[in-house]
Design a protein around this motif. Structure first.
Motif, PDB file in Angstrom:
ATOM      1  N   SER A   2       4.197 -17.448  15.602  1.00 35.82           N
ATOM      2  CA  SER A   2       3.567 -17.649  14.298  1.00 35.82           C
ATOM      3  C   SER A   2       2.972 -19.051  14.266  1.00 35.82           C
ATOM      4  N   LEU A   3       2.130 -19.270  13.284  1.00 34.22           N
ATOM      5  CA  LEU A   3       1.537 -20.584  13.042  1.00 34.22           C
ATOM      6  C   LEU A   3       1.760 -20.914  11.577  1.00 34.22           C
ATOM      7  N   PRO A   4       1.761 -22.193  11.204  1.00 37.76           N
ATOM      8  CA  PRO A   4       1.978 -22.535   9.799  1.00 37.76           C
ATOM      9  C   PRO A   4       0.996 -21.797   8.883  1.00 37.76           C
ATOM     10  N   GLY A   5       1.524 -21.038   7.937  1.00 40.80           N
ATOM     11  CA  GLY A   5       0.703 -20.299   6.991  1.00 40.80           C
ATOM     12  C   GLY A   5       0.134 -18.997   7.530  1.00 40.80           C
ATOM     13  N   LEU A   6       0.348 -18.737   8.814  1.00 38.50           N
ATOM     14  CA  LEU A   6      -0.165 -17.523   9.464  1.00 38.50           C
ATOM     15  C   LEU A   6       0.979 -16.862  10.233  1.00 38.50           C
ATOM     16  N   PRO A   7       1.871 -16.174   9.539  1.00 39.54           N
ATOM     17  CA  PRO A   7       3.074 -15.651  10.189  1.00 39.54           C
ATOM     18  C   PRO A   7       2.870 -14.435  11.083  1.00 39.54           C
ATOM     19  N   HIS A   8       1.719 -13.784  10.995  1.00 44.42           N
ATOM     20  CA  HIS A   8       1.477 -12.570  11.773  1.00 44.42           C
ATOM     21  C   HIS A   8       0.532 -12.886  12.929  1.00 44.42           C
ATOM     22  N   VAL A   9       0.996 -12.625  14.151  1.00 42.52           N
ATOM     23  CA  VAL A   9       0.229 -12.951  15.358  1.00 42.52           C
ATOM     24  C   VAL A   9       0.164 -11.735  16.259  1.00 42.52           C
ATOM     25  N   ALA A  10      -1.022 -11.487  16.802  1.00 41.10           N
ATOM     26  CA  ALA A  10      -1.199 -10.399  17.767  1.00 41.10           C
ATOM     27  C   ALA A  10      -1.927 -10.933  18.991  1.00 41.10           C
ATOM     28  N   GLY A  11      -1.495 -10.483  20.154  1.00 45.01           N
ATOM     29  CA  GLY A  11      -2.195 -10.803  21.390  1.00 45.01           C
ATOM     30  C   GLY A  11      -1.671 -11.982  22.164  1.00 45.01           C
ATOM     31  N   ALA A  12      -0.874 -12.840  21.570  1.00 42.99           N
ATOM     32  CA  ALA A  12      -0.442 -14.063  22.239  1.00 42.99           C
ATOM     33  C   ALA A  12       0.456 -13.815  23.435  1.00 42.99           C
ATOM     34  N   ASP A  13       1.013 -12.621  23.535  1.00 41.75           N
ATOM     35  CA  ASP A  13       1.936 -12.328  24.627  1.00 41.75           C
ATOM     36  C   ASP A  13       1.224 -12.050  25.944  1.00 41.75           C
ATOM     37  N   ARG A  14      -0.093 -11.847  25.914  1.00 40.92           N
ATOM     38  CA  ARG A  14      -0.758 -11.391  27.127  1.00 40.92           C
ATOM     39  C   ARG A  14      -1.866 -12.309  27.650  1.00 40.92           C
ATOM     40  N   SER A  15      -2.489 -13.088  26.805  1.00 38.46           N
ATOM     41  CA  SER A  15      -3.620 -13.889  27.283  1.00 38.46           C
ATOM     42  C   SER A  15      -3.877 -15.059  26.361  1.00 38.46           C
ATOM     43  N   SER A  16      -5.003 -15.703  26.570  1.00 41.39           N
ATOM     44  CA  SER A  16      -5.393 -16.829  25.731  1.00 41.39           C
ATOM     45  C   SER A  16      -6.041 -16.375  24.431  1.00 41.39           C
ATOM     46  N   VAL A  17      -6.231 -15.084  24.250  1.00 43.83           N
ATOM     47  CA  VAL A  17      -6.817 -14.552  23.024  1.00 43.83           C
ATOM     48  C   VAL A  17      -5.696 -14.104  22.095  1.00 43.83           C
ATOM     49  N   MET A  18      -5.761 -14.559  20.845  1.00 41.87           N
ATOM     50  CA  MET A  18      -4.797 -14.103  19.861  1.00 41.87           C
ATOM     51  C   MET A  18      -5.447 -14.119  18.485  1.00 41.87           C
ATOM     52  N   VAL A  19      -4.926 -13.316  17.594  1.00 41.41           N
ATOM     53  CA  VAL A  19      -5.355 -13.295  16.205  1.00 41.41           C
ATOM     54  C   VAL A  19      -4.131 -13.631  15.367  1.00 41.41           C
ATOM     55  N   ALA A  20      -4.266 -14.647  14.520  1.00 38.67           N
ATOM     56  CA  ALA A  20      -3.194 -15.052  13.627  1.00 38.67           C
ATOM     57  C   ALA A  20      -3.660 -14.821  12.198  1.00 38.67           C
ATOM     58  N   TYR A  75     -12.377  -8.768  16.409  1.00 36.31           N
ATOM     59  CA  TYR A  75     -12.446  -8.722  17.863  1.00 36.31           C
ATOM     60  C   TYR A  75     -12.276 -10.154  18.362  1.00 36.31           C
ATOM     61  N   GLY A  76     -11.217 -10.396  19.131  1.00 36.49           N
ATOM     62  CA  GLY A  76     -11.000 -11.695  19.750  1.00 36.49           C
ATOM     63  C   GLY A  76     -11.502 -11.626  21.185  1.00 36.49           C
ATOM     64  N   VAL A  77     -12.390 -12.552  21.553  1.00 38.74           N
ATOM     65  CA  VAL A  77     -12.993 -12.514  22.883  1.00 38.74           C
ATOM     66  C   VAL A  77     -12.821 -13.836  23.627  1.00 38.74           C
ATOM     67  N   HIS A  78     -12.778 -13.727  24.927  1.00 35.45           N
ATOM     68  CA  HIS A  78     -12.885 -14.873  25.838  1.00 35.45           C
ATOM     69  C   HIS A  78     -13.619 -14.340  27.062  1.00 35.45           C
ATOM     70  N   ALA A  79     -14.943 -14.370  26.964  1.00 37.39           N
ATOM     71  CA  ALA A  79     -15.782 -13.815  28.027  1.00 37.39           C
ATOM     72  C   ALA A  79     -15.555 -14.544  29.345  1.00 37.39           C
ATOM     73  N   PRO A  80     -15.770 -13.857  30.459  1.00 41.27           N
ATOM     74  CA  PRO A  80     -15.620 -14.500  31.767  1.00 41.27           C
ATOM     75  C   PRO A  80     -16.486 -15.758  31.891  1.00 41.27           C
ATOM     76  N   THR A  81     -15.990 -16.698  32.669  1.00 39.82           N
ATOM     77  CA  THR A  81     -16.724 -17.949  32.879  1.00 39.82           C
ATOM     78  C   THR A  81     -17.920 -17.717  33.800  1.00 39.82           C
ATOM     79  N   THR A  82     -18.841 -18.636  33.765  1.00 39.05           N
ATOM     80  CA  THR A  82     -20.083 -18.477  34.528  1.00 39.05           C
ATOM     81  C   THR A  82     -20.201 -19.530  35.625  1.00 39.05           C
TER      82      THR A  82
END
Length: 187
Positions: free
Chosen positions: A4-22, A65-72
């Motif tokens: 969780s983050l302060p004021g944002l107790p609901h988090v999805a995605g943080a367990d698998r990659s650098s993309v998360m939605v809080a 949609y949380g994205v982190h496109a491949p680097t170039t």
């Protein structure tokens, strides 16, 4: 793992990659399979794309949609980044008409790129960036370059009916990216 983050107790995605939605509201999420040409690999970097649904009280759900496109940094990364953004644009386009949605994250392409223009045309979204030269969001800390010498590759995209009251880029907080936040008016 971020739980969780302060004021944002609901988090999805943080367990698998650098993309998360809080969120301050309950959120469910799924990782998208964008296909072999678009799913990031360790060789090129980036992260999977996340589709999250935020259950807002007294309002329609918000799809993020949380994205982190491949680097170039190499040709294979350019090809994969382009395929990744095409695949995400097609997913967004397939959402039911009138869906409240955002696409947010590290797009690994600047504001002036034809790849970004193609994404916006395919998806029907608009970027929240403003002006001829938006503020940089990614800079080269490894070369001790100041943020002002960076490029705008992190962004938020919305359907045209969602208003943008304010868009902000954070100050340097220790990452090689600056945070992008927006105040949105969702009808």
């Amino acid at each position: 793992m971020v739980e969780s983050l302060p004021g944002l107790p609901h988090v999805a995605g943080a367990d698998r990659s650098s993309v998360m939605v809080a969120s301050r509201y309950p959120v469910t999420a799924e990782w998208l399979d964008l296909g072999p040409a678009a799913n990031p690999t360790d060789d090129v970097g980036g992260s999977g794309a996340l589709r999250a649904v935020v259950e807002r009280p007294d309002a329609r759900p918000l799809v993020v949609y949380g994205v982190h496109a491949p680097t170039t940094r190499k040709v294979s990364g350019w090809v994969m980044r382009n395929a990744y953004l095409r695949a995400v644009a097609e997913r967004v386009k397939a959402e039911p008409a009138g869906t409240d949605l955002l696409v947010v994250g590290d797009w690994n392409t600047p504001y002036w790129s034809p790849v970004l223009r193609s994404f916006m045309n395919r998806s029907g979204l608009v970027t929240t960036e403003r002006g001829a030269w938006p503020p940089p969001t990614r800079f080269f800390r490894e070369f001790r370059a100041p943020p002002a010498l960076g490029t705008p590759i992190d962004r938020i995209a919305v359907p045209g009916r969602i208003g943008v009251a304010a868009i902000n880029v954070s100050k340097d907080f220790g990452s090689d990216h600056l945070a992008v936040t927006a105040d949105l008016a969702i009808p």
